[in-house]
Design a protein around this motif. Structure first.
Motif, PDB file in Angstrom:
ATOM      1  N   SER A  81     -29.438  69.667  95.793  1.00 48.18           N
ATOM      2  CA  SER A  81     -29.104  70.564  94.425  1.00 48.18           C
ATOM      3  C   SER A  81     -28.986  69.682  93.195  1.00 48.18           C
ATOM      4  CB  SER A  81     -27.281  70.027  95.166  1.00 48.18           C
ATOM      5  OG  SER A  81     -27.352  68.522  95.567  1.00 48.18           O
ATOM      6  N   THR A  82     -30.150  68.637  93.446  1.00 45.21           N
ATOM      7  CA  THR A  82     -30.754  68.200  92.078  1.00 45.21           C
ATOM      8  C   THR A  82     -31.081  68.970  91.298  1.00 45.21           C
ATOM      9  OG1 THR A  82     -31.269  66.361  93.508  1.00 45.21           O
ATOM     10  CG2 THR A  82     -31.554  65.824  90.920  1.00 45.21           C
ATOM     11  N   SER A  83     -30.298  68.046  89.735  1.00 46.79           N
ATOM     12  CA  SER A  83     -31.010  69.563  87.925  1.00 46.79           C
ATOM     13  C   SER A  83     -32.989  68.533  88.828  1.00 46.79           C
ATOM     14  CB  SER A  83     -29.664  68.121  86.958  1.00 46.79           C
ATOM     15  OG  SER A  83     -30.508  69.211  85.869  1.00 46.79           O
ATOM     16  N   PRO A  84     -32.709  70.238  87.906  1.00 46.97           N
ATOM     17  CA  PRO A  84     -34.428  69.984  87.312  1.00 46.97           C
ATOM     18  C   PRO A  84     -34.665  68.710  86.233  1.00 46.97           C
ATOM     19  CG  PRO A  84     -33.605  72.538  87.793  1.00 46.97           C
ATOM     20  CD  PRO A  84     -32.704  71.258  87.502  1.00 46.97           C
ATOM     21  N   ASP A  85     -33.724  68.619  85.779  1.00 47.34           N
ATOM     22  CA  ASP A  85     -34.410  67.705  84.919  1.00 47.34           C
ATOM     23  C   ASP A  85     -34.452  66.270  84.849  1.00 47.34           C
ATOM     24  OD1 ASP A  85     -31.536  67.402  84.915  1.00 47.34           O
ATOM     25  OD2 ASP A  85     -31.325  67.472  83.047  1.00 47.34           O
ATOM     26  N   ARG A  86     -33.938  65.641  86.346  1.00 44.25           N
ATOM     27  CA  ARG A  86     -33.347  64.835  87.409  1.00 44.25           C
ATOM     28  C   ARG A  86     -35.280  64.815  87.803  1.00 44.25           C
ATOM     29  NH1 ARG A  86     -27.828  64.059  89.545  1.00 44.25           N
ATOM     30  NH2 ARG A  86     -29.211  61.732  89.717  1.00 44.25           N
ATOM     31  N   LEU A  87     -35.320  65.582  88.521  1.00 42.44           N
ATOM     32  CA  LEU A  87     -36.586  65.273  89.356  1.00 42.44           C
ATOM     33  C   LEU A  87     -37.901  64.651  89.022  1.00 42.44           C
ATOM     34  CD1 LEU A  87     -36.289  69.369  90.735  1.00 42.44           C
ATOM     35  CD2 LEU A  87     -35.405  67.391  91.639  1.00 42.44           C
ATOM     36  N   LEU A  88     -38.410  63.378  89.628  1.00 47.70           N
ATOM     37  CA  LEU A  88     -39.203  62.835  88.895  1.00 47.70           C
ATOM     38  C   LEU A  88     -40.990  63.126  90.148  1.00 47.70           C
ATOM     39  CD1 LEU A  88     -37.509  59.208  90.195  1.00 47.70           C
ATOM     40  CD2 LEU A  88     -37.515  60.617  87.895  1.00 47.70           C
ATOM     41  N   ARG A  89     -41.328  62.961  89.340  1.00 46.34           N
ATOM     42  CA  ARG A  89     -43.008  62.805  89.538  1.00 46.34           C
ATOM     43  C   ARG A  89     -43.394  61.447  90.967  1.00 46.34           C
ATOM     44  NH1 ARG A  89     -45.615  66.458  91.246  1.00 46.34           N
ATOM     45  NH2 ARG A  89     -45.320  67.658  89.328  1.00 46.34           N
ATOM     46  N   GLY A  90     -42.442  60.270  90.101  1.00 42.22           N
ATOM     47  CA  GLY A  90     -42.750  59.128  90.858  1.00 42.22           C
ATOM     48  C   GLY A  90     -42.419  57.704  90.827  1.00 42.22           C
TER      49      GLY A  90
ATOM     50  N   LEU B  71     -46.648  53.257  95.222  1.00 42.99           N
ATOM     51  CA  LEU B  71     -45.931  54.504  94.580  1.00 42.99           C
ATOM     52  C   LEU B  71     -45.257  55.814  95.707  1.00 42.99           C
ATOM     53  CD1 LEU B  71     -48.720  54.735  91.381  1.00 42.99           C
ATOM     54  CD2 LEU B  71     -46.334  54.254  91.620  1.00 42.99           C
ATOM     55  N   LEU B  72     -44.078  56.220  95.361  1.00 42.55           N
ATOM     56  CA  LEU B  72     -44.066  57.334  95.534  1.00 42.55           C
ATOM     57  C   LEU B  72     -43.997  58.934  94.650  1.00 42.55           C
ATOM     58  CD1 LEU B  72     -39.920  55.759  97.408  1.00 42.55           C
ATOM     59  CD2 LEU B  72     -43.030  55.743  98.609  1.00 42.55           C
ATOM     60  N   VAL B  73     -44.787  59.946  95.216  1.00 47.61           N
ATOM     61  CA  VAL B  73     -45.425  60.466  94.682  1.00 47.61           C
ATOM     62  C   VAL B  73     -45.212  61.982  95.145  1.00 47.61           C
ATOM     63  CG1 VAL B  73     -47.686  61.357  93.643  1.00 47.61           C
ATOM     64  CG2 VAL B  73     -47.008  58.977  94.480  1.00 47.61           C
TER      65      VAL B  73
ATOM     66  N   ASP C 151     -43.243  66.321 101.228  1.00 48.04           N
ATOM     67  CA  ASP C 151     -43.435  66.843  99.816  1.00 48.04           C
ATOM     68  C   ASP C 151     -43.901  65.978  99.431  1.00 48.04           C
ATOM     69  OD1 ASP C 151     -43.361  69.468 100.260  1.00 48.04           O
ATOM     70  OD2 ASP C 151     -40.949  69.738  99.809  1.00 48.04           O
ATOM     71  N   TRP C 152     -43.806  64.477 100.103  1.00 48.70           N
ATOM     72  CA  TRP C 152     -44.117  63.220  99.166  1.00 48.70           C
ATOM     73  C   TRP C 152     -45.367  62.339 100.202  1.00 48.70           C
ATOM     74  CZ3 TRP C 152     -41.110  61.223  94.837  1.00 48.70           C
ATOM     75  CH2 TRP C 152     -40.278  62.183  94.322  1.00 48.70           C
ATOM     76  N   MET C 153     -45.983  61.645  98.844  1.00 52.99           N
ATOM     77  CA  MET C 153     -47.325  60.723  99.053  1.00 52.99           C
ATOM     78  C   MET C 153     -46.994  59.805  99.571  1.00 52.99           C
ATOM     79  SD  MET C 153     -50.784  60.696  98.128  1.00 52.99           S
ATOM     80  CE  MET C 153     -51.713  62.494  99.281  1.00 52.99           C
ATOM     81  N   LEU C 154     -47.517  58.474 100.297  1.00 55.39           N
ATOM     82  CA  LEU C 154     -46.971  57.010  99.738  1.00 55.39           C
ATOM     83  C   LEU C 154     -48.182  56.760  99.516  1.00 55.39           C
ATOM     84  CD1 LEU C 154     -45.645  54.286  99.990  1.00 55.39           C
ATOM     85  CD2 LEU C 154     -46.184  54.381 102.632  1.00 55.39           C
ATOM     86  N   LEU C 155     -48.244  55.891  97.743  1.00 58.76           N
ATOM     87  CA  LEU C 155     -49.466  55.667  97.565  1.00 58.76           C
ATOM     88  C   LEU C 155     -49.309  54.280  98.036  1.00 58.76           C
ATOM     89  CD1 LEU C 155     -52.033  56.901  94.928  1.00 58.76           C
ATOM     90  CD2 LEU C 155     -51.366  54.545  95.278  1.00 58.76           C
ATOM     91  N   ALA C 156     -50.327  53.494  98.272  1.00 60.62           N
ATOM     92  CA  ALA C 156     -50.677  51.700  98.153  1.00 60.62           C
ATOM     93  C   ALA C 156     -51.283  51.314  97.226  1.00 60.62           C
ATOM     94  CB  ALA C 156     -51.219  51.166  99.562  1.00 60.62           C
TER      95      ALA C 156
END
Length: 268
Positions: A24-33, A83-85, A105-110
């Motif tokens: 339900s999250t609005s597309p304009d609130r979605l984050l890349r990371g 970074l949560l990407v 759908d997310w990657m953990l980057l150290a």
């Protein structure tokens, strides 16, 4: 019992990440990371038991390359962080036919800069599983990235990491490249980094010191080669324009940046 004064920031981070996964999250609130750092006051303890906080975000856009440029700017050269990407659309771009990799759908980057001590690097490696568990392990792909410089946080390196995880289970960026592939310096995968040590939790500090030293040497060597190539490019440009070439006055921003990085490495 007295609570840590920043405990609410850890709760806020977990809620925001959960919201990112909500349909339900609005597309304009979605984050890349999201950039994640430990709460203050955990500098001398062996685990990040007090939690983490958000230290910056990059909004998701239609341009993957621009998003990853923003991610690289989140990680300061001297700041260890995670970074949560979001890589859901990166996986689709790489496979060409929808999601093809295990996990979410997310990657953990150290991001572990060369300035980190062996103690700091070990804590960041040990805490990855716990951080995923707190945020929801099912949200993350099985692949992970371990980088020592913001310059390594790129779309191409992310795609190579995902591709290497899915096609070559034993793939390691420290291994010699295949004859058909041009030599490239890839970011160290977090899981491979841990697996090369007998037992991460029991590894002596000398092992971590040697590992960090090796990363510093590899980064410095790559930086020197890049500076040499940029110097040749500047000489060519000066030859075309008729301007005088001066080695101590970089024409390209990239060479000036790498020269500063090398100078910092020598100081350390």
């Amino acid at each position: 019992m007295i609570k840590h004064p920043q405990t609410h920031l850890w709760a806020a981070l977990k809620k925001r990440f959960a919201d990112q996964r909500a349909p339900s999250t609005s597309p304009d609130r979605l984050l890349r990371g999201l950039c994640v750092v430990p709460l203050d006051g955990q500098e001398q303890i062996s685990t990040f038991s007090l939690g983490f906080r958000e230290a910056g975000t990059v909004v998701r856009s239609v341009s993957l390359s621009r998003d990853f440029q923003g991610l690289s700017e989140l990680a300061r050269p001297d700041m260890p962080c995670y970074l949560l990407v979001y890589v859901g659309d990166v996986q689709q771009a790489g496979s060409g036919s929808g999601k093809s990799h295990e996990g979410g759908d997310w990657m953990l980057l150290a991001h572990v800069p060369a300035v980190c001590s062996a103690f700091e690097a070990k804590r960041l490696a040990d805490a990855r599983t716990a951080l995923k568990a707190e945020l929801g392990a099912d949200a993350f792909v099985s692949a992970g990235m371990w980088v020592v410089s913001p310059d390594q946080i790129t779309l191409s390196n992310c795609m190579r990491t995902l591709d290497g995880q899915s096609r070559e289970p034993n793939w390691s960026p420290s291994s010699p490249p295949k004859p058909s592939s041009p030599p490239k310096r890839a970011p160290m995968q977090a899981d491979d980094f841990a697996e090369r040590l007998p037992v991460v939790g029991d590894a002596p500090d000398t092992v971590w010191e040697e590992r960090i030293h090796g990363l510093r040497v590899a980064y410095t060597d790559s930086a020197r080669r890049l500076v040499g190539a940029l110097e040749e490019l500047e000489q060519t440009l000066c030859g075309l324009t008729g301007d005088e070439y001066r080695k101590d006055e970089p024409l390209l921003h990239a060479r000036a940046h790498m020269v500063r990085q090398l100078a910092m490495a020598r100081v350390r």
